[in-house]
Design a protein around this motif. Sequence first.
Motif, PDB file in Angstrom:
ATOM      1  N   VAL A 247       9.993   5.850   2.635  1.00 30.91           N
ATOM      2  CA  VAL A 247       9.558   7.245   2.546  1.00 30.91           C
ATOM      3  C   VAL A 247      10.073   7.856   1.244  1.00 30.91           C
ATOM      4  CG1 VAL A 247       9.700   9.530   3.615  1.00 30.91           C
ATOM      5  CG2 VAL A 247       9.454   7.485   5.042  1.00 30.91           C
ATOM      6  N   VAL A 248       9.132   8.372   0.449  1.00 30.11           N
ATOM      7  CA  VAL A 248       9.450   9.041  -0.810  1.00 30.11           C
ATOM      8  C   VAL A 248       8.903  10.460  -0.746  1.00 30.11           C
ATOM      9  CG1 VAL A 248       9.479   6.898  -2.157  1.00 30.11           C
ATOM     10  CG2 VAL A 248       7.346   8.169  -1.935  1.00 30.11           C
TER      11      VAL A 248
ATOM     12  N   THR B 133       4.999  10.409   3.218  1.00 26.94           N
ATOM     13  CA  THR B 133       4.392   9.459   2.301  1.00 26.94           C
ATOM     14  C   THR B 133       5.301   8.248   2.242  1.00 26.94           C
ATOM     15  OG1 THR B 133       3.418  11.233   0.989  1.00 26.94           O
ATOM     16  CG2 THR B 133       3.619   9.074  -0.067  1.00 26.94           C
ATOM     17  N   ALA B 134       4.742   7.081   2.540  1.00 27.45           N
ATOM     18  CA  ALA B 134       5.540   5.860   2.569  1.00 27.45           C
ATOM     19  C   ALA B 134       4.899   4.789   1.688  1.00 27.45           C
ATOM     20  CB  ALA B 134       5.678   5.345   3.991  1.00 27.45           C
ATOM     21  N   VAL B 135       5.749   4.117   0.932  1.00 29.69           N
ATOM     22  CA  VAL B 135       5.336   2.983   0.121  1.00 29.69           C
ATOM     23  C   VAL B 135       5.603   1.746   0.970  1.00 29.69           C
ATOM     24  CG1 VAL B 135       5.738   1.709  -2.011  1.00 29.69           C
ATOM     25  CG2 VAL B 135       5.968   4.213  -1.989  1.00 29.69           C
ATOM     26  N   VAL B 136       4.542   1.035   1.328  1.00 30.94           N
ATOM     27  CA  VAL B 136       4.672  -0.125   2.211  1.00 30.94           C
ATOM     28  C   VAL B 136       4.931  -1.370   1.371  1.00 30.94           C
ATOM     29  CG1 VAL B 136       3.562  -1.534   3.990  1.00 30.94           C
ATOM     30  CG2 VAL B 136       3.164   0.945   3.914  1.00 30.94           C
ATOM     31  N   ILE B 137       6.044  -2.035   1.694  1.00 27.82           N
ATOM     32  CA  ILE B 137       6.412  -3.260   0.983  1.00 27.82           C
ATOM     33  C   ILE B 137       6.608  -4.385   1.986  1.00 27.82           C
ATOM     34  CG2 ILE B 137       7.528  -1.990  -0.897  1.00 27.82           C
ATOM     35  CD1 ILE B 137      10.209  -2.932   0.345  1.00 27.82           C
ATOM     36  N   ASP B 138       6.484  -5.603   1.490  1.00 28.74           N
ATOM     37  CA  ASP B 138       6.695  -6.785   2.313  1.00 28.74           C
ATOM     38  C   ASP B 138       7.943  -7.490   1.804  1.00 28.74           C
ATOM     39  OD1 ASP B 138       5.185  -8.698   4.323  1.00 28.74           O
ATOM     40  OD2 ASP B 138       6.112  -9.933   2.774  1.00 28.74           O
TER      41      ASP B 138
ATOM     42  N   ILE C 115      11.764   3.516   6.560  1.00 27.13           N
ATOM     43  CA  ILE C 115      13.069   3.735   5.946  1.00 27.13           C
ATOM     44  C   ILE C 115      13.089   5.095   5.250  1.00 27.13           C
ATOM     45  CG2 ILE C 115      14.703   2.894   4.195  1.00 27.13           C
ATOM     46  CD1 ILE C 115      14.365   0.973   6.573  1.00 27.13           C
ATOM     47  N   ASP C 116      14.087   5.909   5.549  1.00 25.70           N
ATOM     48  CA  ASP C 116      14.299   7.195   4.882  1.00 25.70           C
ATOM     49  C   ASP C 116      15.095   6.914   3.606  1.00 25.70           C
ATOM     50  OD1 ASP C 116      15.141   9.670   3.965  1.00 25.70           O
ATOM     51  OD2 ASP C 116      15.808  10.373   5.927  1.00 25.70           O
ATOM     52  N   CYS C 117      14.422   6.923   2.475  1.00 27.09           N
ATOM     53  CA  CYS C 117      15.092   6.589   1.207  1.00 27.09           C
ATOM     54  C   CYS C 117      16.204   7.582   0.873  1.00 27.09           C
ATOM     55  CB  CYS C 117      14.079   6.510   0.074  1.00 27.09           C
ATOM     56  SG  CYS C 117      13.000   5.067   0.191  1.00 27.09           S
ATOM     57  N   ARG C 118      16.040   8.840   1.248  1.00 28.53           N
ATOM     58  CA  ARG C 118      17.104   9.823   1.007  1.00 28.53           C
ATOM     59  C   ARG C 118      18.386   9.406   1.722  1.00 28.53           C
ATOM     60  NH1 ARG C 118      16.248  14.865  -0.840  1.00 28.53           N
ATOM     61  NH2 ARG C 118      14.146  15.377  -1.507  1.00 28.53           N
TER      62      ARG C 118
ATOM     63  N   SER D 254       0.833  -1.195   0.000  1.00 23.16           N
ATOM     64  CA  SER D 254       0.000   0.000   0.000  1.00 23.16           C
ATOM     65  C   SER D 254       0.871   1.249   0.000  1.00 23.16           C
ATOM     66  CB  SER D 254      -0.917   0.021   1.231  1.00 23.16           C
ATOM     67  OG  SER D 254      -0.151  -0.019   2.417  1.00 23.16           O
ATOM     68  N   VAL D 255       0.211   2.385  -0.123  1.00 23.87           N
ATOM     69  CA  VAL D 255       0.855   3.687   0.040  1.00 23.87           C
ATOM     70  C   VAL D 255       0.100   4.379   1.162  1.00 23.87           C
ATOM     71  CG1 VAL D 255       1.343   5.922  -1.016  1.00 23.87           C
ATOM     72  CG2 VAL D 255       1.553   3.832  -2.374  1.00 23.87           C
ATOM     73  N   VAL D 256       0.842   4.871   2.157  1.00 25.68           N
ATOM     74  CA  VAL D 256       0.212   5.456   3.336  1.00 25.68           C
ATOM     75  C   VAL D 256       0.885   6.777   3.700  1.00 25.68           C
ATOM     76  CG1 VAL D 256      -0.467   3.202   4.284  1.00 25.68           C
ATOM     77  CG2 VAL D 256       1.720   4.206   4.939  1.00 25.68           C
ATOM     78  N   HIS D 257       0.210   7.522   4.539  1.00 24.83           N
ATOM     79  CA  HIS D 257       0.780   8.722   5.142  1.00 24.83           C
ATOM     80  C   HIS D 257       1.092   8.373   6.588  1.00 24.83           C
ATOM     81  CE1 HIS D 257      -0.007  11.158   1.661  1.00 24.83           C
ATOM     82  NE2 HIS D 257      -1.238  10.700   1.632  1.00 24.83           N
TER      83      HIS D 257
END
Length: 146
Positions: A88-89, A74-79, A55-58, A24-27
């Motif tokens: 976090v993007v 904004t975070a892209v949730v992955i498994d 995770i801070d992608c930067r 999912s994508v969440v805040h």
Amino acid sequence: MRTLYLIAELDGQRIALDAAHIDSVVHVAHVTPVPLAPRHLLGLAALRSRVITVIDCRAALALDPVAAEAAVRTAVVIDVDGHQYGLVVDRVEDVREISAVPSPVRARLGAGWNRAAQGMIDDGDSSLLLLDPVRLIAGAPQAEAA
């Protein structure tokens, strides 16, 4: 063959993540820091009665942090291997099918981008940098992150 990708932006770069890994994508409004964690691990957050690692992608790519810390991320949730992570993007743009096969990266990128990049994907009149979420979770080596 068409593959579904999530298109996002990170540090001004349009990126793609294979949607097969995405839940999912969440805040995320509240992140609890983890003592002695690597710089790219922002902390833990509650998501639908579960805990995710944020995770801070930067930082994972050894990029400069944003000037002002965002109150909501904004975070892209992955498994990955049964664990959930929120990547976090800066912004999520779209989810769409793309038929192009990833090609090698033919541009000069920073060390962090080079480490996480799986290739480039042509998306009509622009190109997307395909990133490996597992490499983002791993973060930058200590020498690179310093």
